[in-house]
Motif scaffolding. Structure first.
Motif, PDB file in Angstrom:
ATOM      1  N   SER A  54      -0.328  57.457  60.675  1.00 41.66           N
ATOM      2  CA  SER A  54       0.009  58.639  59.874  1.00 41.66           C
ATOM      3  C   SER A  54      -0.121  58.324  58.389  1.00 41.66           C
ATOM      4  N   PRO A  55      -0.121  59.345  57.530  1.00 43.65           N
ATOM      5  CA  PRO A  55      -0.096  59.103  56.086  1.00 43.65           C
ATOM      6  C   PRO A  55       1.173  58.356  55.647  1.00 43.65           C
ATOM      7  N   ARG A  56       2.195  58.332  56.525  1.00 43.83           N
ATOM      8  CA  ARG A  56       3.427  57.608  56.225  1.00 43.83           C
ATOM      9  C   ARG A  56       3.306  56.130  56.578  1.00 43.83           C
ATOM     10  N   GLY A  57       2.137  55.739  57.143  1.00 46.09           N
ATOM     11  CA  GLY A  57       1.895  54.339  57.486  1.00 46.09           C
ATOM     12  C   GLY A  57       2.461  53.907  58.823  1.00 46.09           C
ATOM     13  N   THR A  58       2.778  54.863  59.685  1.00 43.92           N
ATOM     14  CA  THR A  58       3.363  54.562  60.989  1.00 43.92           C
ATOM     15  C   THR A  58       2.432  55.013  62.112  1.00 43.92           C
TER      16      THR A  58
ATOM     17  N   PRO B 209      12.277  51.850  61.226  1.00 40.48           N
ATOM     18  CA  PRO B 209      12.123  50.445  61.613  1.00 40.48           C
ATOM     19  C   PRO B 209      13.368  49.848  62.270  1.00 40.48           C
ATOM     20  N   GLU B 210      14.540  50.198  61.794  1.00 42.35           N
ATOM     21  CA  GLU B 210      15.773  49.658  62.376  1.00 42.35           C
ATOM     22  C   GLU B 210      15.980  50.192  63.792  1.00 42.35           C
ATOM     23  N   ARG B 211      15.740  51.480  63.969  1.00 45.37           N
ATOM     24  CA  ARG B 211      15.901  52.061  65.305  1.00 45.37           C
ATOM     25  C   ARG B 211      14.840  51.536  66.258  1.00 45.37           C
ATOM     26  N   GLN B 212      13.611  51.354  65.760  1.00 46.59           N
ATOM     27  CA  GLN B 212      12.564  50.825  66.624  1.00 46.59           C
ATOM     28  C   GLN B 212      12.895  49.408  67.066  1.00 46.59           C
ATOM     29  N   ALA B 213      13.485  48.610  66.177  1.00 45.90           N
ATOM     30  CA  ALA B 213      13.893  47.250  66.543  1.00 45.90           C
ATOM     31  C   ALA B 213      14.923  47.275  67.673  1.00 45.90           C
ATOM     32  N   ALA B 214      15.674  48.365  67.752  1.00 52.41           N
ATOM     33  CA  ALA B 214      16.668  48.534  68.820  1.00 52.41           C
ATOM     34  C   ALA B 214      16.079  49.236  70.046  1.00 52.41           C
TER      35      ALA B 214
END
Length: 159
Positions: A87-91, A13-18
């Protein structure tokens, strides 16, 4: 796909925000075209990634097709699909599917998808096909009044 390409960038999430996105889509396209990961653009890194994908495919003599659906098509064409979902990871995640089943998951877990939302595939371009229409998304993104675009296109055609 025993020779499938594994993704190297994962959702964070932090990298995606960037603006750094996972590269499961890139890995699936590389697998589909039997080439190294670095030979395929990281489409998710583009603001207008569907248009980038369309232009890339057009350069290879292909058209990008897709539809929203909750299952992988199961028909005798043998077409391989880029299957999007959660995904099963919720992403958000992309895998490859064929004959109604997942045939390659680029994530090292190989867990597949918990939910399917769409499928994308490539088809050969028709002879004399025009380049993909990329104006629509650009117009929508910038909210340019359509009549300005239509006037410009008409001006160019009348030269």
């Amino acid at each position: 796909f025993l020779d499938g390409v594994t993704q190297t960038i994962f959702y964070d999430p932090e990298r995606q925000a960037a603006g750094v996105y996972g590269n499961c889509f890139q890995a699936c396209v590389a697998t589909l075209f039997h080439c190294p990961l670095d030979a395929i653009p990281h489409f998710s890194a583009f603001v207008w990634w569907p248009q980038a994908l369309s232009l890339w495919a057009y350069g290879k003599g292909l058209n990008v097709c897709g539809e929203e659906r909750d299952t992988i098509p199961n028909h005798s064409l043998g077409r391989i699909y880029l299957v999007g979902g959660i995904s099963p990871r919720g992403t958000p995640h992309v895998v490859l599917g064929r004959y109604g089943e997942i045939v390659w998951d680029p994530h090292p877990s190989r867990d597949g998808l918990a939910k399917i939302t769409d499928v994308t595939w490539f088809e050969p371009l028709e002879e004399n096909a025009l380049a993909p229409n990329l104006w629509g998304p650009v117009v929508a993104a910038y909210s340019i009044p359509t009549h300005h675009l239509e006037a410009e296109l008409e001006r160019r055609q009348n030269k």
